[in-house]
Design a protein around this motif. Structure first.
Motif, PDB file in Angstrom:
ATOM      1  N   UNK A 213       2.865   2.615   5.818  1.00  0.00           N
ATOM      2  CA  UNK A 213       3.556   2.062   4.647  1.00  0.00           C
ATOM      3  C   UNK A 213       2.721   2.104   3.381  1.00  0.00           C
ATOM      4  N   UNK A 214       1.452   2.482   3.476  1.00  0.00           N
ATOM      5  CA  UNK A 214       0.606   2.502   2.298  1.00  0.00           C
ATOM      6  C   UNK A 214       0.221   1.116   1.814  1.00  0.00           C
ATOM      7  N   UNK A 215       0.094   0.157   2.737  1.00  0.00           N
ATOM      8  CA  UNK A 215      -0.276  -1.220   2.404  1.00  0.00           C
ATOM      9  C   UNK A 215      -1.733  -1.436   2.798  1.00  0.00           C
ATOM     10  N   UNK A 216      -2.444  -2.234   2.022  1.00  0.00           N
ATOM     11  CA  UNK A 216      -3.849  -2.513   2.302  1.00  0.00           C
ATOM     12  C   UNK A 216      -4.007  -3.191   3.659  1.00  0.00           C
ATOM     13  N   UNK A 217      -4.829  -2.621   4.519  1.00  0.00           N
ATOM     14  CA  UNK A 217      -5.080  -3.222   5.834  1.00  0.00           C
ATOM     15  C   UNK A 217      -5.805  -4.557   5.678  1.00  0.00           C
ATOM     16  N   UNK A 218      -6.653  -4.669   4.666  1.00  0.00           N
ATOM     17  CA  UNK A 218      -7.372  -5.923   4.438  1.00  0.00           C
ATOM     18  C   UNK A 218      -6.385  -7.050   4.140  1.00  0.00           C
ATOM     19  N   UNK A 219      -5.402  -6.787   3.290  1.00  0.00           N
ATOM     20  CA  UNK A 219      -4.397  -7.808   2.978  1.00  0.00           C
ATOM     21  C   UNK A 219      -3.526  -8.116   4.194  1.00  0.00           C
ATOM     22  N   UNK A 220      -3.225  -7.109   4.995  1.00  0.00           N
ATOM     23  CA  UNK A 220      -2.452  -7.348   6.220  1.00  0.00           C
ATOM     24  C   UNK A 220      -3.216  -8.243   7.180  1.00  0.00           C
ATOM     25  N   UNK A 221      -4.523  -8.023   7.318  1.00  0.00           N
ATOM     26  CA  UNK A 221      -5.331  -8.866   8.201  1.00  0.00           C
ATOM     27  C   UNK A 221      -5.353 -10.306   7.696  1.00  0.00           C
ATOM     28  N   UNK A 590       6.372   3.482  18.734  1.00  0.00           N
ATOM     29  CA  UNK A 590       7.506   4.328  18.371  1.00  0.00           C
ATOM     30  C   UNK A 590       8.312   3.720  17.226  1.00  0.00           C
ATOM     31  N   UNK A 591       8.450   2.399  17.231  1.00  0.00           N
ATOM     32  CA  UNK A 591       9.202   1.742  16.158  1.00  0.00           C
ATOM     33  C   UNK A 591       8.475   1.899  14.828  1.00  0.00           C
ATOM     34  N   UNK A 592       7.149   1.748  14.841  1.00  0.00           N
ATOM     35  CA  UNK A 592       6.381   1.842  13.593  1.00  0.00           C
ATOM     36  C   UNK A 592       6.423   3.262  13.037  1.00  0.00           C
ATOM     37  N   UNK A 593       6.144   4.246  13.884  1.00  0.00           N
ATOM     38  CA  UNK A 593       5.983   5.608  13.362  1.00  0.00           C
ATOM     39  C   UNK A 593       7.316   6.304  13.115  1.00  0.00           C
ATOM     40  N   UNK A 594       8.414   5.858  13.756  1.00  0.00           N
ATOM     41  CA  UNK A 594       9.703   6.524  13.563  1.00  0.00           C
ATOM     42  C   UNK A 594      10.552   5.799  12.521  1.00  0.00           C
ATOM     43  N   UNK A 595      10.660   4.483  12.640  1.00  0.00           N
ATOM     44  CA  UNK A 595      11.638   3.761  11.824  1.00  0.00           C
ATOM     45  C   UNK A 595      11.044   3.127  10.568  1.00  0.00           C
ATOM     46  N   UNK A 596       9.738   2.850  10.537  1.00  0.00           N
ATOM     47  CA  UNK A 596       9.183   2.297   9.305  1.00  0.00           C
ATOM     48  C   UNK A 596       9.287   3.270   8.126  1.00  0.00           C
ATOM     49  N   UNK A 597       9.073   4.601   8.309  1.00  0.00           N
ATOM     50  CA  UNK A 597       9.295   5.501   7.170  1.00  0.00           C
ATOM     51  C   UNK A 597      10.736   5.495   6.655  1.00  0.00           C
ATOM     52  N   UNK A 599      12.645   2.498   6.657  1.00  0.00           N
ATOM     53  CA  UNK A 599      12.830   1.204   6.004  1.00  0.00           C
ATOM     54  C   UNK A 599      12.001   1.074   4.724  1.00  0.00           C
ATOM     55  N   UNK A 600      10.797   1.625   4.710  1.00  0.00           N
ATOM     56  CA  UNK A 600       9.873   1.391   3.591  1.00  0.00           C
ATOM     57  C   UNK A 600      10.463   1.836   2.246  1.00  0.00           C
ATOM     58  N   UNK A 601      11.105   3.030   2.126  1.00  0.00           N
ATOM     59  CA  UNK A 601      11.660   3.395   0.818  1.00  0.00           C
ATOM     60  C   UNK A 601      12.776   2.472   0.332  1.00  0.00           C
ATOM     61  N   UNK A 602      13.396   1.704   1.232  1.00  0.00           N
ATOM     62  CA  UNK A 602      14.474   0.795   0.832  1.00  0.00           C
ATOM     63  C   UNK A 602      13.947  -0.523   0.256  1.00  0.00           C
ATOM     64  N   UNK A 603      12.698  -0.859   0.526  1.00  0.00           N
ATOM     65  CA  UNK A 603      12.184  -2.165   0.115  1.00  0.00           C
ATOM     66  C   UNK A 603      12.208  -2.370  -1.400  1.00  0.00           C
ATOM     67  N   UNK A 604      11.781  -1.383  -2.228  1.00  0.00           N
ATOM     68  CA  UNK A 604      11.851  -1.613  -3.684  1.00  0.00           C
ATOM     69  C   UNK A 604      13.277  -1.836  -4.194  1.00  0.00           C
ATOM     70  N   UNK A 613       6.995  -7.772   4.409  1.00  0.00           N
ATOM     71  CA  UNK A 613       7.838  -7.085   5.391  1.00  0.00           C
ATOM     72  C   UNK A 613       7.013  -6.683   6.610  1.00  0.00           C
ATOM     73  N   UNK A 614       5.771  -6.231   6.383  1.00  0.00           N
ATOM     74  CA  UNK A 614       4.907  -5.850   7.496  1.00  0.00           C
ATOM     75  C   UNK A 614       4.555  -7.034   8.383  1.00  0.00           C
ATOM     76  N   UNK A 615       4.345  -8.209   7.785  1.00  0.00           N
ATOM     77  CA  UNK A 615       4.046  -9.396   8.592  1.00  0.00           C
ATOM     78  C   UNK A 615       5.247  -9.782   9.454  1.00  0.00           C
TER      79      UNK A 615
END
Length: 684
Positions: A213-221, A590-597, A599-604, A613-615
């Motif tokens: 998703x191009x989100x900072x891993x540090x912020x996710x942690x 499979x859910x992350x690598x197939x379906x997140x691409x 959902x992610x463009x719809x978030x904006x 959304x990632x949390x």
């Protein structure tokens, strides 16, 4: 032939998907020799449906993604230019594979996995479980509570769900069954607790989502820390309430099971005083006892008081630190002198603007046109006022500078601020805690505390060092993972050395080095397998999502969702419901690598933060390991459980914990600060 229920569920789900594909796919557009824009979009949706069915049938996910992506991408290129289709699809494969392999975020994956395998082989979990269940013996459902806490700690250190569930199935399940625990409750506690590793940092799932998703891993942690603790707390609360309400499901431990064998020194001192601190202080004055051993035991018993005191002193220093002030004296002096020179009341000196009446006017000229100014002697001269001011200011400049230096005040020593009210409240609570711990510290509790020191605290220090360095910006996730891998190696070596020394006595160093070599070899091999799986998944996912976008599938999904006229709340409910349902037949990778691409463009479009959304997704994907028919945690546990424990009992035991996950998801959405407060505080 009789087919099991979970297989019926899987086949029924595949049949429903295939029925939708057969009925709603515009087959006529595929056979007319020309693929228009609408046909390509239908091909994209067909590819998405077929990939789900293929994965449910057991085909390898990564290579199925690559194969489907290459085939359907070739069809898309062929519809535009058949002559270049082969070259274009091969170029796409190379570009996508290179972009994945050059992603720096993914370097942290093998290092965290390596750390987990090393900690798993440190033979630490048995000691950790024993010390925790003895320290929680007075709680209702103590064994199940200790199981969840042990799983949470160990899953945090390893992040490997299968390893945690398998080890706890070998260790905690027999203990709970011997104590008379209900099979469903025991199985649910182990499987739910073991899955916490995909949410609590350092989690590989968060790294994969961040890279996708191009989100900072540090912020996710930082954001996943409190939701993970909340979910573990809800599990513990459920077990305690259930054990209090129905004690027959989780009988309390007997007095004999809560007893801890005391060493000879503690037995001798316990005859003098029931309190460990009082007895140890008295033992220092007894010449018949070994003074060094008594002093070391006294120091261990005082460690809680020392830790609380150090924390209070640190908090006092932070609360009363003087405010940082910026010295602006020089700026003020220069500003004042500039203002004085610009004062209109001062004497006119230097060049001045001419007095004007009635606005801008042309200077009077004689004879018209431009004229040279009159000059005397053929050279330019200073105006009289400027020359006079320069001569007057020249002798006074050094005197003014010396006066300014003499009048410059000495820098004042910053005074500490008064301690705020909250600090005095915390101080009172801390001192009360010290007195309570000292009063309750009997000889049994001292031995349990020593067991915790040997098992829980080293692991906790390593975890906090890794997470703290990431969250507070001291190190990148990759650097922290490397340090964590070194810490896991040291832990494995130390605990293996202690085990060999306790068992054999001599030759502990040689035996440790020999075992450590085998541990490193096995951990490296397993790390290579896991990392290769993750990297191939990323390559396959990248090719698949590129082909999906090329076919126009992403555009169709986006237009369909926007046409529904959903509010942001309705969109979030729909997205999380889809992910929840996908967790039943598919794994989280499979859910992350197939379906997140998708959902992610719809978030904006709906104003949704990708971090939040990632949390929610990470919390929701707990169900992927607990929901049949692909509930891998259930199969891990079934593989090491006694024969009388059936798979249906394990599934039924997991259902209440799935309900708790849904409650946690609702709480996180209702109160976003649970996940967003820490990232906003640290990374404003």
């Amino acid at each position: 032939m009789k087919i099991r229920k979970e297989l019926w569920f899987g086949f029924s789900l595949m049949a429903i998907i295939l029925a939708f594909v057969i009925v709603y796919t515009p087959w006529s557009g595929f056979v007319d020799g020309h693929l228009d824009h609408g046909d390509l979009g239908a091909l994209g949706l067909l590819m998405l449906a077929l990939i789900v069915v293929a994965i449910m049938l057991g085909f390898p996910t990564a290579f199925t993604l690559m194969g489907m992506g290459v085939f359907f991408g070739w069809l898309a290129y062929r519809s535009v230019n058949p002559a270049l289709a082969n070259q274009q699809i091969l170029d796409l494969m190379v570009q996508r594979a290179y972009s994945v392999m050059s992603n720096d975020v993914l370097i942290a994956v093998p290092l965290f996995v390596f750390m987990g395998y090393l900690v798993e082989r440190a033979n630490l979990i048995e000691m950790l479980f024993k010390s925790l269940h003895l320290s929680m013996a007075r709680l209702p459902g103590a064994l199940a509570v200790a199981t969840i806490v042990t799983c949470a700690i160990f899953a945090t250190a390893t992040g490997i769900v299968g390893a945690v569930v398998t080890l706890m199935g070998l260790l905690a399940l027999p203990a709970m069954l011997r104590a008379g625990y209900n099979v469903k409750l025991a199985a649910g506690a182990i499987t739910a607790g073991g899955c916490l590793g995909i949410l609590i940092p350092p989690s590989v799932l968060l790294i994969v989502y961040g890279a996708t998703a191009g989100v900072s891993v540090v912020k996710l942690y930082a954001g996943a820390f409190f939701p993970g603790i909340m979910l573990a707390g809800l599990y513990v609360g459920y077990v305690i309430l259930l054990a209090k309400w129905k004690p027959h499901l989780a009988p309390p431990l007997t007095a004999a099971e809560r007893e801890v064998a005391l060493p000879p020194l503690s037995q001798a001192l316990s005859a003098r005083s029931r309190n460990a601190l009082t007895g140890l202080f008295g033992g220092l004055r007894d010449p018949a006892l070994p003074r060094a051993k008594v002093a070391s035991q006294l120091f261990v018993s005082l460690l809680p008081a020392i830790a609380i005191t150090a924390l209070l002193v640190t908090m006092y220093g932070a609360a009363t630190a003087p405010k940082a002030t910026v010295d602006t004296t020089g700026l003020e002096q220069s500003g004042g002198s500039f203002a004085a020179s610009a004062d209109p009341a001062s004497e006119p000196m230097g060049l001045q603007e001419p007095q004007e009446e009635g606005g801008l006017q042309e200077p009077p000229t004689e004879g018209g046109g431009l004229q040279e100014p009159p000059a005397e002697g053929g050279e330019l001269k200073e105006p009289a006022a400027a020359a006079a001011s320069d001569s007057a200011a020249a002798p006074t400049a050094p005197a003014a500078a010396s006066t300014a230096e003499a009048e410059q005040p000495e820098p004042a020593v910053a005074e500490r601020q008064p301690a705020p009210t909250w600090f005095w409240i915390v101080l009172a609570l801390g001192l009360s805690g010290v007195m309570l711990i000292s009063w309750l510290m009997n000889w049994q509790r001292l031995e349990i505390f020593k067991m915790l020191l040997a098992s829980f605290f080293p692991l906790a220090v390593m975890i906090m060092a890794v997470l703290g360095s990431i969250v507070f910006g001291l190190a990148t996730p990759t650097e922290a993972a490397a340090v964590g891998a070194l810490g896991g190696l040291i832990l494995a070596g130390v605990y293996r050395y202690l085990a060999i020394r306790q068992a054999a006595g001599g030759g502990a160093v040689a035996g440790t080095l020999k075992d450590l070599g085998g541990i490193i070899k096995e951990s490296s091999f397993l790390t290579a397998k896991t990392s290769a799986m993750v990297c191939w998944l990323f390559v396959g996912s990248s090719i698949f999502s590129a082909s999906f976008a090329l076919l126009g599938g992403q555009d169709i999904v986006e237009r369909w969702v926007l046409s529904l006229g959903l509010t942001p709340f309705q969109f979030m409910v729909l997205a999380q419901f889809i992910i929840f349902i996908l967790g039943w037949p598919l794994e989280w990778t499979e859910i992350i690598v197939i379906f997140m691409p998708i959902f992610i463009p719809l978030l904006p479009k709906f104003g949704v933060d990708p971090l939040f959304f990632g949390l929610l997704v990470a919390l929701n994907l707990q169900t992927a390991f607990l929901s049949p028919p692909v509930a891998m945690a259930a199969f891990y546990l079934k593989g090491v459980s006694p024969p009388h424990v059936t798979l249906n009992q394990i599934f039924l035991g997991m259902l209440p914990f799935m309900g708790i996950q849904v409650i946690a998801l609702i709480l996180l959405y209702t109160f976003p600060a649970i996940g967003l407060w820490l990232p906003e505080l640290l990374y404003k």
